[in-house]
Design a protein around this motif. Sequence first.
Motif, PDB file in Angstrom:
ATOM      1  N   PRO A  52       1.955  -6.994  -2.039  1.00  0.00           N
ATOM      2  CA  PRO A  52       2.432  -8.254  -2.616  1.00  0.00           C
ATOM      3  C   PRO A  52       1.297  -9.262  -2.820  1.00  0.00           C
ATOM      4  CG  PRO A  52       3.092  -8.090  -0.315  1.00  0.00           C
ATOM      5  CD  PRO A  52       2.458  -6.788  -0.674  1.00  0.00           C
ATOM      6  N   GLU A  53       0.190  -9.107  -2.079  1.00  0.00           N
ATOM      7  CA  GLU A  53      -0.915 -10.060  -2.223  1.00  0.00           C
ATOM      8  C   GLU A  53      -2.229  -9.295  -2.361  1.00  0.00           C
ATOM      9  OE1 GLU A  53      -1.146 -12.322   1.411  1.00  0.00           O
ATOM     10  OE2 GLU A  53      -0.426 -10.634   2.556  1.00  0.00           O
ATOM     11  N   LYS A  54      -3.242  -9.967  -2.901  1.00  0.00           N
ATOM     12  CA  LYS A  54      -4.549  -9.325  -3.062  1.00  0.00           C
ATOM     13  C   LYS A  54      -5.270  -9.292  -1.724  1.00  0.00           C
ATOM     14  CE  LYS A  54      -8.554  -9.269  -6.176  1.00  0.00           C
ATOM     15  NZ  LYS A  54      -9.245  -8.451  -5.191  1.00  0.00           N
ATOM     16  N   LEU A  55      -5.770  -8.113  -1.355  1.00  0.00           N
ATOM     17  CA  LEU A  55      -6.432  -7.943  -0.057  1.00  0.00           C
ATOM     18  C   LEU A  55      -7.857  -7.461  -0.272  1.00  0.00           C
ATOM     19  CD1 LEU A  55      -3.559  -5.912   1.667  1.00  0.00           C
ATOM     20  CD2 LEU A  55      -3.987  -8.347   1.938  1.00  0.00           C
ATOM     21  N   ASP A  56      -8.680  -7.523   0.795  1.00  0.00           N
ATOM     22  CA  ASP A  56     -10.006  -6.898   0.738  1.00  0.00           C
ATOM     23  C   ASP A  56      -9.807  -5.378   0.655  1.00  0.00           C
ATOM     24  OD1 ASP A  56     -11.250  -9.325   0.931  1.00  0.00           O
ATOM     25  OD2 ASP A  56     -11.433  -9.258   3.121  1.00  0.00           O
ATOM     26  N   GLU A  57     -10.715  -4.713  -0.058  1.00  0.00           N
ATOM     27  CA  GLU A  57     -10.608  -3.258  -0.304  1.00  0.00           C
ATOM     28  C   GLU A  57     -10.251  -2.429   0.944  1.00  0.00           C
ATOM     29  OE1 GLU A  57     -11.192  -1.117  -3.160  1.00  0.00           O
ATOM     30  OE2 GLU A  57     -10.803  -2.959  -4.288  1.00  0.00           O
ATOM     31  N   PRO A  58     -10.944  -2.633   2.080  1.00  0.00           N
ATOM     32  CA  PRO A  58     -10.649  -1.764   3.227  1.00  0.00           C
ATOM     33  C   PRO A  58      -9.190  -1.828   3.687  1.00  0.00           C
ATOM     34  CG  PRO A  58     -12.671  -2.981   3.602  1.00  0.00           C
ATOM     35  CD  PRO A  58     -12.056  -3.561   2.374  1.00  0.00           C
ATOM     36  N   TYR A  59      -8.551  -2.966   3.475  1.00  0.00           N
ATOM     37  CA  TYR A  59      -7.151  -3.078   3.918  1.00  0.00           C
ATOM     38  C   TYR A  59      -6.233  -2.127   3.158  1.00  0.00           C
ATOM     39  CZ  TYR A  59      -7.991  -6.920   7.104  1.00  0.00           C
ATOM     40  OH  TYR A  59      -8.427  -7.662   8.170  1.00  0.00           O
ATOM     41  N   TYR A  60      -6.581  -1.850   1.890  1.00  0.00           N
ATOM     42  CA  TYR A  60      -5.781  -0.866   1.151  1.00  0.00           C
ATOM     43  C   TYR A  60      -5.944   0.514   1.773  1.00  0.00           C
ATOM     44  CZ  TYR A  60      -5.462  -4.571  -2.360  1.00  0.00           C
ATOM     45  OH  TYR A  60      -5.231  -5.761  -2.994  1.00  0.00           O
ATOM     46  N   GLU A  61      -7.168   0.799   2.222  1.00  0.00           N
ATOM     47  CA  GLU A  61      -7.399   2.084   2.877  1.00  0.00           C
ATOM     48  C   GLU A  61      -6.635   2.154   4.202  1.00  0.00           C
ATOM     49  OE1 GLU A  61     -10.999   5.093   3.881  1.00  0.00           O
ATOM     50  OE2 GLU A  61     -11.346   3.031   4.477  1.00  0.00           O
ATOM     51  N   ILE A  62      -6.699   1.066   4.965  1.00  0.00           N
ATOM     52  CA  ILE A  62      -6.015   1.014   6.265  1.00  0.00           C
ATOM     53  C   ILE A  62      -4.514   1.229   6.090  1.00  0.00           C
ATOM     54  CG2 ILE A  62      -5.349  -0.637   8.079  1.00  0.00           C
ATOM     55  CD1 ILE A  62      -8.295  -1.722   7.817  1.00  0.00           C
ATOM     56  N   THR A  63      -3.953   0.601   5.059  1.00  0.00           N
ATOM     57  CA  THR A  63      -2.518   0.744   4.795  1.00  0.00           C
ATOM     58  C   THR A  63      -2.186   2.153   4.299  1.00  0.00           C
ATOM     59  OG1 THR A  63      -2.603  -1.560   4.104  1.00  0.00           O
ATOM     60  CG2 THR A  63      -0.552  -0.404   3.702  1.00  0.00           C
ATOM     61  N   ALA A  64      -3.071   2.697   3.466  1.00  0.00           N
ATOM     62  CA  ALA A  64      -2.841   4.055   2.945  1.00  0.00           C
ATOM     63  C   ALA A  64      -2.852   5.075   4.083  1.00  0.00           C
ATOM     64  CB  ALA A  64      -3.893   4.401   1.897  1.00  0.00           C
ATOM     65  N   ILE A  65      -3.775   4.894   5.032  1.00  0.00           N
ATOM     66  CA  ILE A  65      -3.849   5.800   6.186  1.00  0.00           C
ATOM     67  C   ILE A  65      -2.558   5.718   7.003  1.00  0.00           C
ATOM     68  CG2 ILE A  65      -5.004   6.198   8.407  1.00  0.00           C
ATOM     69  CD1 ILE A  65      -7.636   5.305   7.012  1.00  0.00           C
ATOM     70  N   LEU A  66      -2.108   4.490   7.257  1.00  0.00           N
ATOM     71  CA  LEU A  66      -0.869   4.305   8.025  1.00  0.00           C
ATOM     72  C   LEU A  66       0.306   5.001   7.311  1.00  0.00           C
ATOM     73  CD1 LEU A  66       0.789   2.972  10.314  1.00  0.00           C
ATOM     74  CD2 LEU A  66       1.075   0.987   8.825  1.00  0.00           C
ATOM     75  N   ARG A  67       0.377   4.808   5.998  1.00  0.00           N
ATOM     76  CA  ARG A  67       1.486   5.395   5.237  1.00  0.00           C
ATOM     77  C   ARG A  67       1.500   6.919   5.391  1.00  0.00           C
ATOM     78  NH1 ARG A  67       4.200   2.707   1.363  1.00  0.00           N
ATOM     79  NH2 ARG A  67       2.523   1.187   1.088  1.00  0.00           N
ATOM     80  N   LYS A  68       0.312   7.531   5.293  1.00  0.00           N
ATOM     81  CA  LYS A  68       0.233   8.995   5.395  1.00  0.00           C
ATOM     82  C   LYS A  68       0.562   9.478   6.807  1.00  0.00           C
ATOM     83  CE  LYS A  68      -2.729   9.631   1.495  1.00  0.00           C
ATOM     84  NZ  LYS A  68      -3.032  10.854   0.777  1.00  0.00           N
ATOM     85  N   ILE A  69       0.073   8.744   7.788  1.00  0.00           N
ATOM     86  CA  ILE A  69       0.365   9.122   9.173  1.00  0.00           C
ATOM     87  C   ILE A  69       1.876   9.042   9.433  1.00  0.00           C
ATOM     88  CG2 ILE A  69       0.131   8.363  11.579  1.00  0.00           C
ATOM     89  CD1 ILE A  69      -2.765   7.617  10.955  1.00  0.00           C
ATOM     90  N   CYS A  70       2.495   7.997   8.916  1.00  0.00           N
ATOM     91  CA  CYS A  70       3.927   7.800   9.187  1.00  0.00           C
ATOM     92  C   CYS A  70       4.787   8.892   8.572  1.00  0.00           C
ATOM     93  CB  CYS A  70       4.363   6.432   8.689  1.00  0.00           C
ATOM     94  SG  CYS A  70       3.655   5.141   9.711  1.00  0.00           S
ATOM     95  N   ILE A  71       4.414   9.344   7.380  1.00  0.00           N
ATOM     96  CA  ILE A  71       5.173  10.423   6.750  1.00  0.00           C
ATOM     97  C   ILE A  71       5.074  11.688   7.602  1.00  0.00           C
ATOM     98  CG2 ILE A  71       5.251  11.951   4.738  1.00  0.00           C
ATOM     99  CD1 ILE A  71       4.397   9.400   3.095  1.00  0.00           C
ATOM    100  N   GLU A  72       3.868  11.972   8.097  1.00  0.00           N
ATOM    101  CA  GLU A  72       3.653  13.153   8.934  1.00  0.00           C
ATOM    102  C   GLU A  72       4.368  13.010  10.282  1.00  0.00           C
ATOM    103  OE1 GLU A  72       2.077  15.682   7.608  1.00  0.00           O
ATOM    104  OE2 GLU A  72       2.248  16.919   9.414  1.00  0.00           O
ATOM    105  N   MET A  73       4.329  11.807  10.848  1.00  0.00           N
ATOM    106  CA  MET A  73       5.021  11.541  12.117  1.00  0.00           C
ATOM    107  C   MET A  73       6.521  11.818  11.974  1.00  0.00           C
ATOM    108  SD  MET A  73       3.422  10.209  14.855  1.00  0.00           S
ATOM    109  CE  MET A  73       1.682   9.928  15.171  1.00  0.00           C
ATOM    110  N   LEU A  74       7.066  11.347  10.852  1.00  0.00           N
ATOM    111  CA  LEU A  74       8.492  11.533  10.626  1.00  0.00           C
ATOM    112  C   LEU A  74       8.828  13.017  10.437  1.00  0.00           C
ATOM    113  CD1 LEU A  74      11.250  10.167  10.171  1.00  0.00           C
ATOM    114  CD2 LEU A  74      10.687   9.999   7.757  1.00  0.00           C
TER     115      LEU A  74
END
Lengths: 232, 88
Positions: A52-74
């Motif tokens: 929803p808001e513009k972030l520094d580049e690494p935060y997109y990576e941090i969020t992408a990692i979390l998203r992938k981990i969560c799918i695998e966790m589930l």
Amino acid sequence: MVYRIADVNIGIDPIFEFTKEYIKDYEAKDEQAQFTVSVSSEDLEREKTLSPEKLDEPYYEITAILRKICIEMLKNYNGLFFHCSCFDLDGEAYIFTAPSGTGKSTHTRLWRERFGDRLTMINDDKPIIRFIDKRFYIYGTPWNGKHSISTNMRSPVHAICVLEQDKVNRIEQMDTVGALTSIIKQTLIPHEKSEMNKLLDLLSEMLSQIPVYRLGCTISQEAVEVAYNAMK
Amino acid sequence: MRVSDGFILRPFGDKYIVVAVDDAADDFHGLITLNEPGVELWKQLEKGTTYDALLKSITDTYDVDEQTAKTDLDAFLKTADDAGLIYE
């Protein structure tokens, strides 16, 4: 590098130094990865469109990692990400959830003031809940919110509370479907049918074991008193 | 009329809920609770049905007059239609 998050060894190879620093408390050098996540440039672009808001580049990576981990966790570890502020009090976890901006962090700060050393913050933003041996545990993760108060630990879930701002302090236990409606918005909702059913199976089990309360609250010690008396 | 692609009915505790999956999940993030008559209507809508057939199923199953059944059915269909759960 292997990281141990929610008792699962995960291979992660971040692009950004910032990301490595962000997750370094969870390094597990000598472990074998149970699964590996890697973030592509397409993943980063996708996070940019979702944010929803513009972030520094690494935060997109941090969020992408979390998203992938969560799918695998589930899929494979009976785990789900849960947007909340949570702490351990006398050996059990108290979880406070609400849409962003409601005051989760503010409310749990009041509990820290009240209980001092009896209380340990687990995570202030995005912990992971896992169902292990018929019990639900909440785990600290590197995704710990803007105040970065968290601990790499786990604690059995005692109670969940949905926060609402109010002029008075009042608490009531929610019925199962009401609780589900509030809670499902604070997790990552999968797209695939099999994963959606997995999520609902997990939440169904969780809500059959763990009471969920709705707390209308002010920013005060009285709010803590009202909540603690109902939840303890 | 029938249920749009991507909406699934499933039990949750002692209730039934409808949630969205696949492409439908892009636009629909919540969930809808169905009571027992709602579940019966939904199952017919999953197969594809008509307004008259739905109405008849209500008056055949429940002890209600046609006007009451119509009012209830219209309310149910409006909710489902507004949420994009069904199409003509």
